[in-house]
Design a protein around this motif. Structure first.
Motif, PDB file in Angstrom:
ATOM      1  N   LYS A 418      11.599 -99.918 -41.285  1.00 50.94           N
ATOM      2  CA  LYS A 418      10.632-101.560 -41.495  1.00 50.94           C
ATOM      3  C   LYS A 418       9.702-102.150 -40.697  1.00 50.94           C
ATOM      4  O   LYS A 418      10.457-102.595 -39.601  1.00 50.94           O
ATOM      5  N   ILE A 419       8.646-101.084 -41.355  1.00 46.60           N
ATOM      6  CA  ILE A 419       6.922-101.962 -40.365  1.00 46.60           C
ATOM      7  C   ILE A 419       6.467-103.384 -40.487  1.00 46.60           C
ATOM      8  O   ILE A 419       6.635-104.097 -39.469  1.00 46.60           O
ATOM      9  N   SER A 420       6.614-103.930 -41.605  1.00 42.89           N
ATOM     10  CA  SER A 420       6.381-105.439 -42.142  1.00 42.89           C
ATOM     11  C   SER A 420       7.499-106.458 -40.956  1.00 42.89           C
ATOM     12  O   SER A 420       7.518-107.483 -40.803  1.00 42.89           O
ATOM     13  N   GLU A 421       8.925-106.230 -40.986  1.00 41.99           N
ATOM     14  CA  GLU A 421       9.865-107.044 -40.380  1.00 41.99           C
ATOM     15  C   GLU A 421       9.399-106.557 -38.625  1.00 41.99           C
ATOM     16  O   GLU A 421       9.199-107.694 -38.052  1.00 41.99           O
ATOM     17  N   ALA A 422       8.874-105.525 -37.948  1.00 40.25           N
ATOM     18  CA  ALA A 422       9.022-105.292 -37.036  1.00 40.25           C
ATOM     19  C   ALA A 422       7.500-106.218 -36.932  1.00 40.25           C
ATOM     20  O   ALA A 422       7.490-107.179 -35.544  1.00 40.25           O
ATOM     21  N   ASN A 423       6.184-106.285 -37.536  1.00 39.15           N
ATOM     22  CA  ASN A 423       5.003-107.261 -37.153  1.00 39.15           C
ATOM     23  C   ASN A 423       5.600-109.197 -37.544  1.00 39.15           C
ATOM     24  O   ASN A 423       4.502-109.644 -36.876  1.00 39.15           O
ATOM     25  N   ARG A 424       6.980-108.849 -38.428  1.00 38.51           N
ATOM     26  CA  ARG A 424       7.397-110.265 -38.647  1.00 38.51           C
ATOM     27  C   ARG A 424       7.786-111.375 -37.215  1.00 38.51           C
ATOM     28  O   ARG A 424       7.474-112.022 -36.319  1.00 38.51           O
ATOM     29  N   ILE A 425       8.256-110.009 -36.852  1.00 35.28           N
ATOM     30  CA  ILE A 425       8.542-110.791 -35.334  1.00 35.28           C
ATOM     31  C   ILE A 425       7.670-110.925 -33.964  1.00 35.28           C
ATOM     32  O   ILE A 425       7.378-111.894 -33.325  1.00 35.28           O
ATOM     33  N   ALA A 426       6.971-109.742 -34.267  1.00 39.50           N
ATOM     34  CA  ALA A 426       5.356-109.760 -33.301  1.00 39.50           C
ATOM     35  C   ALA A 426       4.506-110.494 -33.211  1.00 39.50           C
ATOM     36  O   ALA A 426       3.768-110.831 -32.491  1.00 39.50           O
ATOM     37  N   LYS A 427       4.862-111.373 -34.626  1.00 43.20           N
ATOM     38  CA  LYS A 427       3.217-112.527 -34.481  1.00 43.20           C
ATOM     39  C   LYS A 427       4.536-113.091 -33.743  1.00 43.20           C
ATOM     40  O   LYS A 427       3.714-114.602 -33.242  1.00 43.20           O
ATOM     41  N   THR A 428       5.355-114.019 -33.254  1.00 39.99           N
ATOM     42  CA  THR A 428       6.571-114.335 -32.442  1.00 39.99           C
ATOM     43  C   THR A 428       6.052-113.930 -31.067  1.00 39.99           C
ATOM     44  O   THR A 428       6.605-114.633 -29.856  1.00 39.99           O
ATOM     45  N   GLY A 429       5.488-112.777 -30.874  1.00 35.30           N
ATOM     46  CA  GLY A 429       5.175-112.503 -29.457  1.00 35.30           C
ATOM     47  C   GLY A 429       5.805-111.974 -28.763  1.00 35.30           C
ATOM     48  O   GLY A 429       5.683-110.781 -27.838  1.00 35.30           O
ATOM     49  N   ASP A 430       6.896-111.308 -29.829  1.00 38.48           N
ATOM     50  CA  ASP A 430       7.927-110.335 -28.775  1.00 38.48           C
ATOM     51  C   ASP A 430       7.376-109.129 -29.975  1.00 38.48           C
ATOM     52  O   ASP A 430       8.017-108.574 -31.157  1.00 38.48           O
ATOM     53  N   LEU A 431       6.835-108.369 -29.137  1.00 37.50           N
ATOM     54  CA  LEU A 431       6.726-106.794 -29.460  1.00 37.50           C
ATOM     55  C   LEU A 431       7.884-105.653 -29.433  1.00 37.50           C
ATOM     56  O   LEU A 431       7.400-104.641 -30.144  1.00 37.50           O
ATOM     57  N   SER A 432       9.126-105.949 -28.858  1.00 39.43           N
ATOM     58  CA  SER A 432      10.275-104.923 -28.806  1.00 39.43           C
ATOM     59  C   SER A 432      10.566-104.408 -30.251  1.00 39.43           C
ATOM     60  O   SER A 432      10.261-103.008 -30.505  1.00 39.43           O
ATOM     61  N   LYS A 433      10.626-104.861 -31.627  1.00 37.90           N
ATOM     62  CA  LYS A 433      11.145-104.348 -32.869  1.00 37.90           C
ATOM     63  C   LYS A 433       9.884-103.214 -33.152  1.00 37.90           C
ATOM     64  O   LYS A 433      10.061-102.073 -33.182  1.00 37.90           O
ATOM     65  N   LEU A 434       8.185-103.070 -32.807  1.00 38.19           N
ATOM     66  CA  LEU A 434       7.038-102.677 -33.100  1.00 38.19           C
ATOM     67  C   LEU A 434       7.243-101.488 -31.958  1.00 38.19           C
ATOM     68  O   LEU A 434       7.180-100.387 -32.323  1.00 38.19           O
ATOM     69  N   ARG A 435       7.268-102.000 -30.472  1.00 36.18           N
ATOM     70  CA  ARG A 435       7.878-100.534 -29.866  1.00 36.18           C
ATOM     71  C   ARG A 435       9.213 -99.903 -30.094  1.00 36.18           C
ATOM     72  O   ARG A 435       8.695 -98.108 -30.049  1.00 36.18           O
ATOM     73  N   GLU A 436      10.293-100.476 -30.866  1.00 29.74           N
ATOM     74  CA  GLU A 436      11.064 -99.574 -30.978  1.00 29.74           C
ATOM     75  C   GLU A 436      10.787 -98.590 -32.331  1.00 29.74           C
ATOM     76  O   GLU A 436      10.843 -97.445 -32.373  1.00 29.74           O
ATOM     77  N   LEU A 437       9.498 -98.722 -33.223  1.00 33.39           N
ATOM     78  CA  LEU A 437       9.254 -97.858 -34.084  1.00 33.39           C
ATOM     79  C   LEU A 437       8.513 -96.597 -33.110  1.00 33.39           C
ATOM     80  O   LEU A 437       8.662 -95.719 -34.020  1.00 33.39           O
ATOM     81  N   TYR A 438       8.484 -96.639 -32.101  1.00 33.57           N
ATOM     82  CA  TYR A 438       6.964 -95.609 -31.830  1.00 33.57           C
ATOM     83  C   TYR A 438       8.104 -93.959 -31.777  1.00 33.57           C
ATOM     84  O   TYR A 438       7.167 -93.125 -32.412  1.00 33.57           O
ATOM     85  N   GLU A 439       9.568 -93.967 -31.611  1.00 33.81           N
ATOM     86  CA  GLU A 439       9.897 -92.469 -31.652  1.00 33.81           C
ATOM     87  C   GLU A 439      10.064 -92.205 -32.842  1.00 33.81           C
ATOM     88  O   GLU A 439      10.163 -91.009 -32.693  1.00 33.81           O
ATOM     89  N   SER A 440      10.496 -93.021 -33.787  1.00 31.10           N
ATOM     90  CA  SER A 440      10.721 -92.688 -34.779  1.00 31.10           C
ATOM     91  C   SER A 440       9.140 -92.165 -35.714  1.00 31.10           C
ATOM     92  O   SER A 440       9.309 -91.399 -36.794  1.00 31.10           O
TER      93      SER A 440
END
Lengths: 791, 173
Positions: A418-440
């Motif tokens: 769910k890349i789009s969702e991770a980007n949506r959260i990253a727009k707020t400055g929170d990179l945690s969801k994008l970072r979580e994608l790294y392993e998968s």
């Protein structure tokens, strides 16, 4: 041409002949090391009866990935609902055909690799180089002995073995042609045959490289190797080697050693070449498994990329160009459109690569590769320091802000991230969801191609995960190669009796749904439970990524012995053959079964007695299909992850079909109904929590002693409670008498047997009076083979 | 035509008809013996609570993919069956399978909360080799291998709304 005639019995006019063998074209020296069994150099039909026996119990289950067939000009044929195409083939047989095709392709990769090594090694050292694996390994090539009847003494002895595999492989490939095979069962029998050839080819390849390059010969305390992208140094020139065929990498190492450059240039590797180079050159680093290939390249830390064969990105030149890393292709089967410069002057090639006149070259002479790669790495390192591979912090913000949340990336992602969702959260400055994608994220780059606003999604994820990447540093124990005969002598009895509850083989690619940590969890769980765990390939690499609460990797925590609680890294994918070899050696060394040309008896032995189970959690390529199928023919079940269903075929047993679970007692020929053990030969699980108890269950065997069954059942129940929070539905099927029950839960389980399953229990003596499928019979000698019945 | 959730997953000429919750319920009501199969994605509590409402409506439900542990935590484990999806699909292929109740196979199988690509392949097996079964996906993904399927839903709210509609309409009976 070579032809062999067998005359079992001939009598005429006073002439009497018995067991006469006539060879035309070549004299094969018959040795006395063991009497020849019934199937030396078996053709597909020689072992068809064995295949059909296992296919009767473990029926092929097909899940088509495509309901059509488009292999000939009469197509495209719609086969939906098992319809037949214009040639007469139905959907079921088409699936069998595709499985055979995958196995042929996978086996060809391993065997061509073996053949290439053979030519290379014969050229370097001659055919007479001895096959010497040390004083503790007498059964040097169990698969070769078993399948061909040859006991190889020199490298040259593998020539007829390779010829045999190559001929069989062509015959099996021929069966794929339109108008040939039409039965799904026969396609499966052929796939099993090819799987067996795959195991044999792998053994040849690994033994060749062990003896030629002096790799470890079964040493359990082999050196530890640095691993992880975080170990790549921006300060030193780095040559990144990718693939499976190690000679080019060896020659790079030799060049460094000969020129005193070990401290000045690093060799870092991806996939099996990294595992094999570290068996030879401990200074080399294992960067990552297959799924991190793009990540390693896009880190920009590789100054030169050298590819050999298999598991190389098809767009490797484009990716190398992106980070201005010159590319050297070294094998005729993966040239990537590069000009063959094998016969050119080294300095001229170096000049062209350093100046950027060419992006890459093909060099098919491995000694020249060493010199070119090192010279280029030294020269381009400084000029590459301005390579900007990943976005800056500011650019990252701009990129995530560009996302229009169309979700095309998710539709393109094989992991459905769910890349789009991770980007949506990253727009707020929170990179945690994008970072979580790294392993998968397996960096397949399908998302980048469909992004309408051209976000380099892989690079965005990598940038967000930089804190993780910098710390991605671990240890892997270098591949040790074969299992020693002495180890088999120690563990043979406990394995067959069941007191060592199983051999787990975590192998293959890392197309894992939830990152490599799934496999780490599984391996740790079984090590803590004193199973023997063997690993190879990308699965072996990824284990080094994770540390426990003490800050240790599993390789640092657990010994490398083939013994209870031992973690055995055999090496690269071709070293898998040593896992087959260990199971075969249990039959041979512990049980004194004859190996020579005796495949079905040994497979029957393993299926009924050796509690081994493969786990190919991230199986991805055609090689994984042939590897698993080779294990299956030898009687070893395997569990795959959820992507594994895309291989289209599984071998599933049905515990509810009593008629499928009957064996002969070889002592008297009586038929005995047994528990469903092992229940499947190839099955997929959705999650690792589901897989772990399943693997424990698949280690049960009809031959388990009560003590062994008790231990295995304890693990099955414990693991079900731990990961599923419930007893499994089928546990009672494995109970033959009260001695099989886990001691700590005996009363509770007896009560359950009485209440839930209607068994009769004598509560005074706490004995089971009625209920089990069968009783324990110490004299039971289980077999599927009529020919082994003694009276 | 809806796009498969994995965009390249176009199996052939026969692809699922997209249905609304209302159309799904119509099909459901025609079934003699439906079976709801749920998988690992019911770890999401909002989804699981909805599955539990379906269980409370009396729909035979089987937990696959290790999802049983969530039902144990919620006290629902005695109300659901447990299976490995691969094994279960293999049983469903057999028209003569006795089912979890010993009374026979199912005629309408519903997928919910299962890893997309695994579910897709199991639906393919059923589509091609189990003519005795109709399949439905009420996932947030469009599943071309089912007989009927919801459209892709990327937003939880809309997806849960659709599942709620199913619960309400089945509950009306």
């Amino acid at each position: 041409m070579k032809t062999k005639f067998n005359i079992e019995k001939f009598e005429s006019q006073g002439i009497s002949l018995k067991n006469l063998e006539i060879f035309i074209g070549e004299v094969i020296e018959e040795e006395d090391w063991e009497p020849m069994g019934p199937y030396p150099f078996p053709s597909a039909t020689d072992l068809r009866d064995w295949d059909f026996k296992i296919l009767k119990r473990y029926k092929p289950f097909y899940a088509p990935y495509d309901d059509t067939c488009s292999l000939c000009t009469l197509g495209k044929c719609d086969l939906t609902g098992n319809k037949k195409g214009a040639c007469g083939i139905d959907l079921k047989a088409t699936q069998g055909r595709i499985v055979l095709l995958a196995c042929v392709v996978g086996t060809s990769a391993h065997v061509a690799h073996a053949r290439h090594l053979y030519h290379d090694i014969v050229k370097r050292y001659g055919k007479d180089l001895p096959i010497d694996l040390g004083s503790e390994i007498e059964v040097e090539a169990p698969l070769t002995r078993l399948i061909t009847g040859i006991r190889p003494k020199t490298v040259g002895d593998f020539e007829p073995v390779l010829e045999y595999i190559e001929e069989q492989l062509v015959q099996m490939a021929d069966a794929l042609h339109t108008g040939q095979e039409g039965s799904y069962l026969d396609f499966e029998s052929k796939a099993l045959h090819v799987g067996m050839l795959d195991s044999l080819g792998k053994e040849v390849a690994d033994i060749l490289q062990i003896v030629a390059f002096n790799f470890p010969k079964g040493d359990s305390d082999v050196h530890l190797v640095e691993m992880g992208i975080g170990t790549m140094s921006p300060e030193r020139p780095t040559i990144l080697v990718i693939g499976h065929n190690v000679p080019p990498a060896l020659d790079i190492a030799d060049y460094l050693i000969e020129n005193g450059l070990e401290d000045k240039v690093d060799i870092a590797g991806i996939c099996c070449t990294s595992l094999d180079i570290t068996r030879y050159y401990p200074n080399a680093k294992i960067v990552a498994a297959l799924s991190h290939q793009i990540k390693a390249i896009r880190s920009g830390l590789a100054d030169v990329i050298v590819v050999d064969e298999q598991c190389i990105r098809a767009d490797i030149l484009e990716q190398a160009r992106r980070v201005r890393a010159p590319l050297i292709a070294t094998m005729d089967k993966a040239l990537h459109g590069l000009k063959d410069r094998t016969n050119d002057d080294v300095d001229k090639i170096v000049e062209d690569l350093v100046s950027g006149k060419v992006d890459g070259v093909a060099i098919l002479d491995s000694e020249k590769i060493g010199e070119v790669a090192v010279k280029v790495a030294l020269k381009v390192h400084e000029s590459r320091k301005d390579v900007k591979s990943l976005p800056s912090d500011e650019e990252l913000k701009e990129l995530v802000n560009k996302c229009i949340h169309c979700n095309r990336c998710t539709l393109a992602c094989p992991q459905n991230l769910k890349i789009s969702e991770a980007n949506r959260i990253a727009k707020t400055g929170d990179l945690s969801k994008l970072r979580e994608l790294y392993e998968s994220c397996i960096s397949c780059l399908r998302c980048e191609q469909v992004c309408p606003v051209n976000i380099p999604i892989n690079d965005v994820i990598m940038k967000a995960a930089m804190p993780l990447i910098r710390n991605e540093k671990g240890k892997v124990r270098a591949g040790r190669g074969p299992i020693k005969d002495t180890e088999i002598r120690n563990v043979g009895a406990p394995i067959v009796l069941g007191t060592i509850p199983g051999i787990i083989a975590a192998i293959g690619c890392d197309n894992n749904p939830r990152g490599a940590k799934d496999v780490w969890l599984l391996v740790k769980e079984f090590l803590d439970r004193r199973f023997i765990v063997t690993v190879s390939g990308c699965a072996a690499i990824n284990l080094g990524l994770y540390k426990d609460e003490d800050g240790e990797t599993l390789y640092e925590k657990y010994p490398g012995e083939f013994d209870a609680g031992g973690l055995v890294n055999v090496g690269s994918c071709v070293a898998n053959a040593h896992i087959h070899g260990a199971a075969i050696k249990v039959a041979s060394i512990f049980a004194r079964r004859k190996l020579r040309g005796n495949y079905d008896e040994i497979a029957d032995y393993i299926l009924n007695r050796v509690g081994a189970c493969g786990v190919a959690w991230g199986a991805y390529s055609q090689k994984a299909a042939s590897i698993a199928t080779g294990f299956n023919r030898l009687g070893v079940p395997a569990v795959v992850g959820p992507h594994g269903v895309k291989y289209r075929r599984a071998y599933l047993g049905r515990r509810d079909r009593e008629e499928d679970w009957t064996l002969y007692n070889a002592r008297d020929g009586s038929e005995v109904r047994v528990e469903p053990a092992p229940e499947h030969l190839l099955v997929a699980a959705e999650t690792i929590e589901e897989a772990i108890p399943l693997v424990a269950k698949l280690c049960m065997r009809p031959n388990d002693t009560p003590q062994g069954r008790q231990i295995k059942l304890t693990h099955y129940l414990d693991l079900s409670m731990k990961y599923l929070k419930k007893y499994p539905e089928d546990w009672y099927l494995f109970v033959r008498n009260e001695a099989d029950l886990p001691l700590a839960r005996k009363e509770e389980l007896l009560k359950r047997l009485e209440d839930d399953y209607g068994w009769k229990i004598d509560w005074k003596t706490k004995r089971i009076l009625e209920g089990p499928i069968r009783k324990v019979d110490p004299s039971f000698d289980p077999t599927n083979l009529e020919r082994l019945i003694r009276k | 035509m809806e796009t498969p959730y994995d965009i390249g997953n176009i199996p052939g000429p026969k692809m699922a008809r997209v249905v609304t919750p209302e159309e799904f319920v119509k099909q459901f009501k025609k079934a003699k013996k439906p079976l709801l199969i749920v998988g690992s994605e019911i770890s999401q509590e909002e989804l699981r609570k909805r599955v539990e409402k379906l269980i409370d409506l009396g729909i035979t439900t089987v937990a696959t993919g290790g999802s049983i542990r969530y039902f144990v935590e919620d006290g629902y484990d005695e109300k659901v069956e447990v299976a490995v999806l691969h094994e279960l699909t293999n049983m469903l292929l057999d028209e003569n399978w006795k089912g979890f109740d010993g009374e026979g196979n199912y005629d309408f199988v519903i997928f919910l909360g299962i890893t997309y690509y695994l579910a897709s392949q199991m639906l393919s097996a059923l589509k091609n080799f189990a003519p005795h079964i109709k399949t439905a996906s009420i996932e947030r993904y469009y599943h071309p291998n089912a007989d009927i399927s919801f459209k892709n839903q990327f937003k939880d709210e809309k997806f849960f709304q659709m599942v709620d509609e199913i619960i309400d309409k089945i509950g009306e009976e």
